[in-house]
Design an enzyme around this catalytic site. Structure first.
Site, short mmCIF file in Angstrom:
data_model
loop_
_atom_site.label_atom_id
_atom_site.label_comp_id
_atom_site.label_asym_id
_atom_site.label_seq_id
_atom_site.Cartn_x
_atom_site.Cartn_y
_atom_site.Cartn_z
N SER A 140 8.51 -3.18 8.08
CA SER A 140 9.34 -3.75 6.70
C SER A 140 9.90 -2.51 6.34
O SER A 140 9.50 -1.29 6.44
CB SER A 140 8.43 -4.12 5.51
OG SER A 140 9.02 -4.35 4.45
N TYR A 153 1.40 -4.16 -0.78
CA TYR A 153 2.35 -4.46 0.73
C TYR A 153 2.94 -3.26 1.27
O TYR A 153 2.88 -3.02 2.48
CB TYR A 153 3.41 -5.18 0.13
CG TYR A 153 4.17 -5.90 1.28
CD1 TYR A 153 3.77 -6.84 2.21
CD2 TYR A 153 5.54 -5.35 1.56
CE1 TYR A 153 4.47 -7.37 3.08
CE2 TYR A 153 6.25 -5.86 2.36
CZ TYR A 153 5.74 -6.98 3.42
OH TYR A 153 6.73 -7.27 4.20
#
Length: 275
Positions: A140, A153
């Site tokens: 990501s 995250y």
């Protein structure tokens, strides 16, 4: 059970029932791969235009090593150990660090980091024995920088950066390619389906509202999942290198972080998120 020819290439995609994972399953099926689309519920991918004859749903919970071992044994008995492993399973909880409970934080790390590591560990011996294979993990933009509201995250995605950088050196001699895709925002249901934080603290109310508005707008204008899947699969099967960024935001935001003074970058990021 779907029968496959001995010459058919097999791919295992975790998180394959929806979102980017489902789009990757569809893209691989178009390229004549036999795809094992694994998810907790074991439901078929939701992506449109899927060649159902090339995709086989399977139940898999990456947070439970016994579930991974069961699937690995099942595929080994059928002679279908994957040549391509796509680690697409992941979860997120949008909320500032103090509002996310310790249990929620551990669940994010367990799924996004340990789930990936345990899945690789289960299928790596077969790749090593064959002296070929590809491990593709969906990282990501949050593995390159840590935006507000994404503490756990971002921590999980930063950890994947280190894991895969080490793996590429260890596995190169066995003909196993390690790929870490670093996409920016993608138009999927991940943001809408993310769980709520365990608590809501009044002091963070304006921050929470601004973050929610930013994430909703960013996902709405993100890359279509089908395009992201096409580009990621094309790179994994025919490209080079450990890392590649996908999407304009995944390219220019890390560049700004690298070239701007730290204080200027941090102030600009907070302005971008309106906090």
């Amino acid at each position: 059970m779907i029968a496959t020819q001995a010459s058919t290439r097999v791919a295992l995609v975790t998180g394959g029932s929806s979102g980017l994972g489902a789009a990757i399953c569809a893209e691989l099926a178009k390229r004549q791969w036999h795809v094992v689309a694994a998810s907790r519920r074991g439901t078929p991918p939701t992506a449109a235009s899927v060649d159902a004859g090339m995709i086989e749903p399977a139940a898999l919970d990456v947070c439970h090593p016994e579930s991974i071992a069961d699937l690995a044994s099942h595929l080994a008995r059928r002679g279908q150990m994957p040549e391509l492993l796509v680690n697409g399973a992941g979860i997120n909880i949008h909320g500032v660090f103090e509002e996310v409970s310790a249990a929620q934080g551990r669940a994010i790390i367990d799924t996004n980091l340990h789930g990936v590591a345990d899945t690789i560990r289960a299928f790596l011996p077969a790749m090593r024995a064959r002296r070929r294979g590809t491990i593709l993990t969906i990282g990501s933009l949050a593995g390159l920088l840590a935006p507000p509201g994404e503490a756990y995250y971002a921590a999980s995605k930063h950890a994947l950066e280190g894991l895969h950088e080490a793996l590429q050196h260890e596995l190169q001699r066995f003909g196993i390619r390690v790929c870490l895709a670093e996409p920016g925002f993608i138009r999927t249901d991940l943001a809408r389906s993310a769980a709520e934080p365990a608590a809501q603290i009044a002091d963070y109310t304006p921050v929470r509202q601004s973050l929610r508005e930013h994430w909703t707008a960013s996902v709405a204008t993100g890359m279509p999942a089908e395009r992201a899947a096409r580009d990621i699969v094309q790179w994994a099967l025919g490209g080079r290198g450990l890392r590649r960024r996908f999407g304009a935001d995944a390219c220019w935001l890390p560049w700004l972080k690298a070239v701007l003074p730290q204080r200027a970058y941090a102030a600009g990021l907070r302005r971008r998120f309106r906090i």
